[in-house]
Design an enzyme around this catalytic site. Structure first.
Site, PDB file in Angstrom:
ATOM      1  N   TYR A 167      -9.255   5.487   7.607  1.00 22.06           N
ATOM      2  CA  TYR A 167      -9.368   5.869   9.019  1.00 22.06           C
ATOM      3  C   TYR A 167     -10.455   6.935   9.100  1.00 22.06           C
ATOM      4  O   TYR A 167     -10.382   7.946   8.399  1.00 22.06           O
ATOM      5  CB  TYR A 167      -8.054   6.454   9.542  1.00 22.06           C
ATOM      6  CG  TYR A 167      -6.950   5.424   9.694  1.00 22.06           C
ATOM      7  CD1 TYR A 167      -6.157   5.055   8.611  1.00 22.06           C
ATOM      8  CD2 TYR A 167      -6.701   4.825  10.924  1.00 22.06           C
ATOM      9  CE1 TYR A 167      -5.145   4.114   8.752  1.00 22.06           C
ATOM     10  CE2 TYR A 167      -5.681   3.889  11.078  1.00 22.06           C
ATOM     11  CZ  TYR A 167      -4.912   3.527   9.990  1.00 22.06           C
ATOM     12  OH  TYR A 167      -3.916   2.596  10.131  1.00 22.06           O
ATOM     13  N   LYS A 199       1.499   0.233  15.082  1.00 22.54           N
ATOM     14  CA  LYS A 199       2.939   0.238  15.360  1.00 22.54           C
ATOM     15  C   LYS A 199       3.414  -0.927  16.239  1.00 22.54           C
ATOM     16  O   LYS A 199       4.621  -1.167  16.347  1.00 22.54           O
ATOM     17  CB  LYS A 199       3.345   1.558  16.051  1.00 22.54           C
ATOM     18  CG  LYS A 199       3.263   2.764  15.152  1.00 22.54           C
ATOM     19  CD  LYS A 199       4.376   2.752  14.120  1.00 22.54           C
ATOM     20  CE  LYS A 199       4.157   3.732  13.005  1.00 22.54           C
ATOM     21  NZ  LYS A 199       4.397   3.207  11.678  1.00 22.54           N
ATOM     22  N   HIS A 213       0.834  -1.204   0.000  1.00 23.18           N
ATOM     23  CA  HIS A 213       0.000   0.000   0.000  1.00 23.18           C
ATOM     24  C   HIS A 213       0.870   1.255   0.000  1.00 23.18           C
ATOM     25  O   HIS A 213       1.743   1.394   0.848  1.00 23.18           O
ATOM     26  CB  HIS A 213      -0.919   0.023   1.221  1.00 23.18           C
ATOM     27  CG  HIS A 213      -2.103  -0.882   1.092  1.00 23.18           C
ATOM     28  ND1 HIS A 213      -3.255  -0.726   1.827  1.00 23.18           N
ATOM     29  CD2 HIS A 213      -2.327  -1.952   0.286  1.00 23.18           C
ATOM     30  CE1 HIS A 213      -4.129  -1.654   1.487  1.00 23.18           C
ATOM     31  NE2 HIS A 213      -3.576  -2.425   0.563  1.00 23.18           N
ATOM     32  N   PRO A 223      -3.713   0.815  19.000  1.00 22.67           N
ATOM     33  CA  PRO A 223      -3.500   0.244  17.660  1.00 22.67           C
ATOM     34  C   PRO A 223      -3.578   1.237  16.503  1.00 22.67           C
ATOM     35  O   PRO A 223      -3.247   0.870  15.377  1.00 22.67           O
ATOM     36  CB  PRO A 223      -4.629  -0.797  17.548  1.00 22.67           C
ATOM     37  CG  PRO A 223      -5.666  -0.359  18.516  1.00 22.67           C
ATOM     38  CD  PRO A 223      -4.970   0.340  19.626  1.00 22.67           C
ATOM     39  N   TYR A 231       3.974   6.965   9.562  1.00 24.94           N
ATOM     40  CA  TYR A 231       3.178   5.773   9.244  1.00 24.94           C
ATOM     41  C   TYR A 231       4.028   4.713   8.550  1.00 24.94           C
ATOM     42  O   TYR A 231       3.933   3.521   8.883  1.00 24.94           O
ATOM     43  CB  TYR A 231       1.982   6.160   8.370  1.00 24.94           C
ATOM     44  CG  TYR A 231       0.903   5.109   8.321  1.00 24.94           C
ATOM     45  CD1 TYR A 231      -0.176   5.153   9.204  1.00 24.94           C
ATOM     46  CD2 TYR A 231       0.946   4.067   7.402  1.00 24.94           C
ATOM     47  CE1 TYR A 231      -1.167   4.181   9.173  1.00 24.94           C
ATOM     48  CE2 TYR A 231      -0.032   3.095   7.359  1.00 24.94           C
ATOM     49  CZ  TYR A 231      -1.096   3.154   8.255  1.00 24.94           C
ATOM     50  OH  TYR A 231      -2.072   2.193   8.217  1.00 24.94           O
TER      51      TYR A 231
HETATM   52  C1  PHB Z   1      -5.623  -4.057  11.171  1.00 30.27           C
HETATM   53  O1  PHB Z   1      -5.705  -4.384   9.992  1.00 30.27           O
HETATM   54  O2  PHB Z   1      -5.930  -4.842  12.067  1.00 30.27           O
HETATM   55  C2  PHB Z   1      -5.145  -2.696  11.498  1.00 30.27           C
HETATM   56  C3  PHB Z   1      -4.684  -1.883  10.489  1.00 30.27           C
HETATM   57  C4  PHB Z   1      -4.252  -0.596  10.772  1.00 30.27           C
HETATM   58  C5  PHB Z   1      -4.322  -0.129  12.061  1.00 30.27           C
HETATM   59  C6  PHB Z   1      -4.770  -0.945  13.080  1.00 30.27           C
HETATM   60  C7  PHB Z   1      -5.188  -2.239  12.807  1.00 30.27           C
HETATM   61  O3  PHB Z   1      -3.939   1.138  12.310  1.00 30.27           O
END
Ligand code: PHB
Ligand code: APR
Length: 394
Positions: free
Chosen positions: A201, A297, A72, A293, A385
């Site tokens: 997000y 990270k 990605h 989460p 990120y």
């Molecule tokens: C996930 O795919 O579980 C996931 C992805 C990005 C995040 C947190 C969890 O920031």
């Protein structure tokens, strides 16, 4: 029994450490409280930074990841009904992340260990660490009703947040920093195609949501929920309905729902232990630190601890140098605090905090407005990120 390094915990940290040490010809035994199947049943985030990808390649376990993982170069942030794409690749001079579930990565590490015939003791009960403040540490445990003792040179505490290693360090030698957030994440995994080809997000008036994925046919979604919510309250239909309410029109139109494969609520916490070394015992991964989460990270920080630790132990045996061991804790903590800061900041930015007053809401709005309209703002998100370089800031 004797080994050079006794590793406690067969999560990603312990397994990756075992693999890197084995490559360097260093003996290690892994002791794990649970069964292998139980370890694989835990669903966790799945975004790998380049540093982590490189490390898995170095450990010789990257083949399936490169074949099945999704690269990605950006992600979306949805706020006020509008999407803003963070062009990670463009903003960082070509860096990407890899979407590859932690479960799959753990499976690859387990298989590599089995294939190499390296010893892992599953269902090792009452693991206890001894004499790590001397040159002769040891570990005791029970298995199938029998007691065992392993003498070793080093103990690697890769036993997660609830492990025995950190709990065994003298209280007077440890400082713990903790922040618990006033909400949890309700996660749902389903065999449905992701709503979008990149992650979204969402900061909506009803709270945070995240649209993530494991593959082209498997999705992972999250909703911010009150800490008091119980999983039984959330039918699949209630989950999908709430997710629709937090998405935009395009998301609602494209969302494909289906039966959940897994559904659970996780609390959010920022936590750091200082130091990460106690004599001949080291902490690595969740044993030493937890991030909320948001930004995924956790696994990446665990992987870099393991990188520093394996290098330190290899230098000890191959170069008779204790320099890496002596600097382990400080090196890890420098990187960990950067990851902690980003995870905390991204959490603050994207969630609705119960009890926030009108001015806090305006500050959040102004910050998002700034980030979406400033290339410097977007770049600071992108740079963190994709992951800061291993040697960032020396
Ligand atoms: C996930 O795919 O579980 C996931 C992805 C990005 C995040 C947190 C969890 O920031
Ligand atoms: N004895 C033996 N094993 C133990 C003990 C004990 N007393 N206590 C815990 N363990 C085991 C757990 O059963 C678990 O399998 O240690 C392992 C720790 O694994 P994780 O919790 O996955 O921690 P870690 O390997 O550091 O992985 C970090 O996990 O939580 C995510 O975000 C985090 O992705 C990151 C990753």
């Amino acid at each position: 029994m004797r080994t050079q390094v006794a590793i406690i915990g067969a999560g990603p940290s312990g397994l990756l450490l075992g693999q890197l040490l084995a490559k360097a010809g260093i003996d290690a035994i892994i002791l794990e409280r649970q069964t292998g199947d139980y370890v694989l049943s835990r669903i966790r985030a799945g975004i790998l930074e380049q540093v982590c990808i490189d490390l898995l390649d170095e450990a010789g376990v990257g083949v399936r990841m490169h074949r099945e993982g999704l690269v990605h170069g950006g992600f979306e942030m949805l706020y006020n009904g509008q999407r803003h794409r963070i062009d990670m690749k463009g903003l960082t001079g070509g860096k990407n992340v890899m979407v590859y579930g932690q479960t799959e990565l753990t499976r690859d590490l387990m298989e590599a260990r089995t294939q190499a015939g390296l010893p892992t003791v599953y269902q090792a009960l009452n693991v206890a660490v001894h004499d790590f403040d001397t040159q002769k540490p040891s570990v005791t445990y029970e298995k199938d009703g029998e007691s065992f003792k392993i003498e070793c040179d080093f103990i690697a505490g890769c036993d997660g947040f609830h492990g025995v290693c950190r709990a065994s360090a003298p209280r007077s030698a440890i400082t713990e920093f903790e922040k618990v957030y006033p909400f949890g994440w309700l996660g749902l995994l389903s065999d449905t195609p992701p709503v979008h080809h990149e992650l979204i997000y969402v900061n909506s008036p009803r709270g945070f949501a995240l649209c993530s994925q494991r593959s082209q046919t498997r999705s992972r979604y999250y909703l911010q929920v009150p800490l008091t919510d119980m999983i039984e309250q959330w039918s699949d239909e209630a989950f999908w309905q709430e997710l629709r309410l937090r998405l935009d029109d395009e998301g609602r139109a494209r969302l494909i729902t289906g039966q959940s494969i897994e559904k659970s609520i996780a609390p959010l916490r920022s936590f750091v232990t200082e130091p990460m070394r106690f004599g001949r015992m080291f902490l690595a991964g969740d044993a030493g630190h937890i991030v909320p989460p948001t930004g995924a990270k956790g696994l990446n920080l665990a992987a870099t601890d393991v990188k520093y630790l394996s290098n330190a132990i290899i230098d000890y045996y191959q170069e008779s140098s204790e320099a890496g061991i002596d600097s382990y804790s400080a090196r890890c903590l420098k990187r960990i605090w950067r990851g902690e800061r980003f995870s905390w900041w991204f959490t603050q930015l994207m969630h609705r905090f119960p009890g926030d007053d009108a001015i806090a809401a305006r500050f959040q709005q102004a910050e998002l407005d700034y980030l979406f309209n400033s290339e410097a703002g977007a770049r600071t998100i992108a740079e963190n990120y994709v992951g800061l370089p291993l040697d960032f800031g020396g």
